[in-house]
Design a protein around this motif. Structure first.
Motif, PDB file in Angstrom:
ATOM      1  N   PHE A  64       0.362  10.379 -10.145  1.00  0.00           N
ATOM      2  CA  PHE A  64       1.271   9.979  -9.070  1.00  0.00           C
ATOM      3  C   PHE A  64       1.483  11.182  -8.171  1.00  0.00           C
ATOM      4  CE2 PHE A  64       2.334   5.906 -10.760  1.00  0.00           C
ATOM      5  CZ  PHE A  64       2.125   6.045 -12.111  1.00  0.00           C
ATOM      6  N   TYR A  65       1.233  10.997  -6.880  1.00  0.00           N
ATOM      7  CA  TYR A  65       1.450  12.081  -5.924  1.00  0.00           C
ATOM      8  C   TYR A  65       2.291  11.558  -4.775  1.00  0.00           C
ATOM      9  CZ  TYR A  65      -2.356  10.114  -3.073  1.00  0.00           C
ATOM     10  OH  TYR A  65      -3.146   9.299  -2.304  1.00  0.00           O
ATOM     11  N   ARG A  66       3.050  12.440  -4.183  1.00  0.00           N
ATOM     12  CA  ARG A  66       4.014  12.040  -3.147  1.00  0.00           C
ATOM     13  C   ARG A  66       3.322  11.514  -1.890  1.00  0.00           C
ATOM     14  NH1 ARG A  66       9.329  13.226  -3.000  1.00  0.00           N
ATOM     15  NH2 ARG A  66      10.356  12.912  -1.016  1.00  0.00           N
ATOM     16  N   THR A  67       2.438  12.311  -1.325  1.00  0.00           N
ATOM     17  CA  THR A  67       1.729  11.919  -0.101  1.00  0.00           C
ATOM     18  C   THR A  67       0.546  12.849   0.129  1.00  0.00           C
ATOM     19  OG1 THR A  67       1.904  11.663   2.305  1.00  0.00           O
ATOM     20  CG2 THR A  67       3.334  13.303   1.314  1.00  0.00           C
ATOM     21  N   GLY A  68      -0.503  12.309   0.707  1.00  0.00           N
ATOM     22  CA  GLY A  68      -1.676  13.116   1.014  1.00  0.00           C
ATOM     23  C   GLY A  68      -1.444  14.097   2.148  1.00  0.00           C
ATOM     24  N   SER A  69      -0.295  14.004   2.822  1.00  0.00           N
ATOM     25  CA  SER A  69      -0.017  14.927   3.925  1.00  0.00           C
ATOM     26  C   SER A  69       0.594  16.244   3.426  1.00  0.00           C
ATOM     27  CB  SER A  69       0.907  14.272   4.957  1.00  0.00           C
ATOM     28  OG  SER A  69       2.170  13.987   4.386  1.00  0.00           O
ATOM     29  N   TRP A  70       0.968  16.316   2.153  1.00  0.00           N
ATOM     30  CA  TRP A  70       1.552  17.542   1.599  1.00  0.00           C
ATOM     31  C   TRP A  70       0.460  18.395   0.980  1.00  0.00           C
ATOM     32  CZ3 TRP A  70       6.889  17.229  -1.175  1.00  0.00           C
ATOM     33  CH2 TRP A  70       7.836  16.691  -0.300  1.00  0.00           C
ATOM     34  N   GLY A  71       0.460  19.667   1.318  1.00  0.00           N
ATOM     35  CA  GLY A  71      -0.539  20.601   0.800  1.00  0.00           C
ATOM     36  C   GLY A  71      -0.581  20.658  -0.717  1.00  0.00           C
ATOM     37  N   TYR A  90     -15.076  12.461 -21.326  1.00  0.00           N
ATOM     38  CA  TYR A  90     -14.227  11.889 -22.364  1.00  0.00           C
ATOM     39  C   TYR A  90     -14.037  10.385 -22.184  1.00  0.00           C
ATOM     40  CZ  TYR A  90     -13.023  16.572 -23.914  1.00  0.00           C
ATOM     41  OH  TYR A  90     -13.081  17.836 -24.394  1.00  0.00           O
ATOM     42  N   THR A  91     -14.980   9.734 -21.507  1.00  0.00           N
ATOM     43  CA  THR A  91     -14.873   8.310 -21.167  1.00  0.00           C
ATOM     44  C   THR A  91     -13.516   7.979 -20.558  1.00  0.00           C
ATOM     45  OG1 THR A  91     -14.546   7.852 -23.540  1.00  0.00           O
ATOM     46  CG2 THR A  91     -16.628   7.175 -22.573  1.00  0.00           C
ATOM     47  N   ALA A  92     -13.124   8.808 -19.627  1.00  0.00           N
ATOM     48  CA  ALA A  92     -11.847   8.622 -18.944  1.00  0.00           C
ATOM     49  C   ALA A  92     -12.086   8.413 -17.453  1.00  0.00           C
ATOM     50  CB  ALA A  92     -10.955   9.841 -19.164  1.00  0.00           C
ATOM     51  N   GLU A  93     -11.131   7.790 -16.818  1.00  0.00           N
ATOM     52  CA  GLU A  93     -11.161   7.573 -15.373  1.00  0.00           C
ATOM     53  C   GLU A  93      -9.817   8.001 -14.799  1.00  0.00           C
ATOM     54  OE1 GLU A  93     -12.354   7.447 -12.068  1.00  0.00           O
ATOM     55  OE2 GLU A  93     -13.880   6.438 -13.253  1.00  0.00           O
ATOM     56  N   ILE A  94      -9.836   8.418 -13.540  1.00  0.00           N
ATOM     57  CA  ILE A  94      -8.626   8.832 -12.838  1.00  0.00           C
ATOM     58  C   ILE A  94      -8.277   7.774 -11.804  1.00  0.00           C
ATOM     59  CG2 ILE A  94      -7.603  10.541 -11.282  1.00  0.00           C
ATOM     60  CD1 ILE A  94      -9.627  12.574 -12.438  1.00  0.00           C
ATOM     61  N   ALA A  95      -6.990   7.474 -11.686  1.00  0.00           N
ATOM     62  CA  ALA A  95      -6.478   6.654 -10.591  1.00  0.00           C
ATOM     63  C   ALA A  95      -5.276   7.393 -10.018  1.00  0.00           C
ATOM     64  CB  ALA A  95      -6.082   5.265 -11.068  1.00  0.00           C
ATOM     65  N   ALA A  96      -5.356   7.756  -8.747  1.00  0.00           N
ATOM     66  CA  ALA A  96      -4.269   8.461  -8.064  1.00  0.00           C
ATOM     67  C   ALA A  96      -3.460   7.449  -7.259  1.00  0.00           C
ATOM     68  CB  ALA A  96      -4.836   9.545  -7.157  1.00  0.00           C
ATOM     69  N   ILE A  97      -2.137   7.510  -7.403  1.00  0.00           N
ATOM     70  CA  ILE A  97      -1.247   6.532  -6.772  1.00  0.00           C
ATOM     71  C   ILE A  97      -0.192   7.249  -5.934  1.00  0.00           C
ATOM     72  CG2 ILE A  97       0.430   4.690  -7.200  1.00  0.00           C
ATOM     73  CD1 ILE A  97      -0.969   4.252  -9.915  1.00  0.00           C
ATOM     74  N   SER A  98       0.008   6.755  -4.714  1.00  0.00           N
ATOM     75  CA  SER A  98       1.088   7.282  -3.864  1.00  0.00           C
ATOM     76  C   SER A  98       1.710   6.137  -3.085  1.00  0.00           C
ATOM     77  CB  SER A  98       0.558   8.344  -2.897  1.00  0.00           C
ATOM     78  OG  SER A  98      -0.056   7.729  -1.784  1.00  0.00           O
ATOM     79  N   ALA A  99       2.786   6.444  -2.397  1.00  0.00           N
ATOM     80  CA  ALA A  99       3.451   5.459  -1.540  1.00  0.00           C
ATOM     81  C   ALA A  99       2.841   5.446  -0.141  1.00  0.00           C
ATOM     82  CB  ALA A  99       4.943   5.764  -1.466  1.00  0.00           C
ATOM     83  N   ASP A 100       1.791   6.216   0.075  1.00  0.00           N
ATOM     84  CA  ASP A 100       1.114   6.210   1.376  1.00  0.00           C
ATOM     85  C   ASP A 100       0.565   4.821   1.675  1.00  0.00           C
ATOM     86  OD1 ASP A 100       1.530   8.911   1.841  1.00  0.00           O
ATOM     87  OD2 ASP A 100      -0.476   9.524   1.224  1.00  0.00           O
ATOM     88  N   VAL A 118      -8.204   5.750  -5.575  1.00  0.00           N
ATOM     89  CA  VAL A 118      -6.939   6.080  -4.927  1.00  0.00           C
ATOM     90  C   VAL A 118      -6.261   4.761  -4.555  1.00  0.00           C
ATOM     91  CG1 VAL A 118      -5.827   7.237  -2.976  1.00  0.00           C
ATOM     92  CG2 VAL A 118      -7.855   8.259  -4.035  1.00  0.00           C
ATOM     93  N   LEU A 119      -5.008   4.618  -4.977  1.00  0.00           N
ATOM     94  CA  LEU A 119      -4.274   3.366  -4.769  1.00  0.00           C
ATOM     95  C   LEU A 119      -3.023   3.598  -3.934  1.00  0.00           C
ATOM     96  CD1 LEU A 119      -4.479   2.062  -8.451  1.00  0.00           C
ATOM     97  CD2 LEU A 119      -5.880   1.336  -6.512  1.00  0.00           C
ATOM     98  N   SER A 120      -2.630   2.570  -3.207  1.00  0.00           N
ATOM     99  CA  SER A 120      -1.455   2.616  -2.358  1.00  0.00           C
ATOM    100  C   SER A 120      -0.361   1.726  -2.939  1.00  0.00           C
ATOM    101  CB  SER A 120      -1.822   2.124  -0.952  1.00  0.00           C
ATOM    102  OG  SER A 120      -0.674   1.980  -0.169  1.00  0.00           O
ATOM    103  N   ASP A 121       0.833   2.304  -3.101  1.00  0.00           N
ATOM    104  CA  ASP A 121       1.999   1.545  -3.569  1.00  0.00           C
ATOM    105  C   ASP A 121       3.074   1.651  -2.482  1.00  0.00           C
ATOM    106  OD1 ASP A 121       3.995   0.248  -4.919  1.00  0.00           O
ATOM    107  OD2 ASP A 121       4.214   1.753  -6.494  1.00  0.00           O
ATOM    108  N   GLU A 122       2.902   0.861  -1.433  1.00  0.00           N
ATOM    109  CA  GLU A 122       3.812   0.921  -0.285  1.00  0.00           C
ATOM    110  C   GLU A 122       5.151   0.250  -0.547  1.00  0.00           C
ATOM    111  OE1 GLU A 122       1.952   0.659   3.816  1.00  0.00           O
ATOM    112  OE2 GLU A 122       0.493  -0.448   2.597  1.00  0.00           O
ATOM    113  N   SER A 123       5.296  -0.431  -1.658  1.00  0.00           N
ATOM    114  CA  SER A 123       6.524  -1.210  -1.895  1.00  0.00           C
ATOM    115  C   SER A 123       7.740  -0.358  -2.131  1.00  0.00           C
ATOM    116  CB  SER A 123       6.344  -2.131  -3.081  1.00  0.00           C
ATOM    117  OG  SER A 123       5.970  -1.417  -4.248  1.00  0.00           O
TER     118      SER A 123
END
Length: 123
Positions: A64-71, A90-100, A118-123
């Protein structure tokens, strides 16, 4: 971050999930394997994606990250990109989620050349 494992995961899968933490230099906020609540979010392909689809047959590292606009967020996403192949080992996958918005999420994914979801959770 959550490391989630598929339903009915074996002890080996749980051990692998915990091994991801040292790869990330112990930057995982919560290294305990937890079950994430179900969700449905928009992908950068503008498709609805559910946790069940993402977590079907792989360990899933939710970031979970705040926004792609932050360094600082871009640095974290870039660090994950640098370790992506190692995490996949390690047979793992990454999914990054923000409110963007989906558009901003696309811009972040393209700008940083992120190989993972990369997923968007605008709600």
């Amino acid at each position: 971050m959550f490391s989630t494992v598929p339903a009915g995961a074996s002890g080996v899968e749980k051990k692998i999930a915990k091994n991801i933490n040292p790869i990330l230099k112990n930057k995982v906020v919560d290294s305990n394997v937890k079950k994430a609540p179900p969700f449905e979010l928009k992908s950068t392909e503008n498709k609805n994606v559910t946790l069940g689809e993402l977590n079907k047959d792989k360990i899933l590292l939710l970031v979970f990250y705040r926004t792609g606009s932050w360094g600082q967020c871009r640095n974290q996403l870039g660090e994950l990109k640098n370790h992506y192949e190692e995490i996949k080992h390690y047979t793992a996958e990454i999914a990054a989620i923000s409110a963007d918005s989906v558009g901003d999420s696309i811009a972040t994914k393209v700008m940083l050349k992120l190989p993972y979801i990369v997923l968007s959770d605008e709600s």
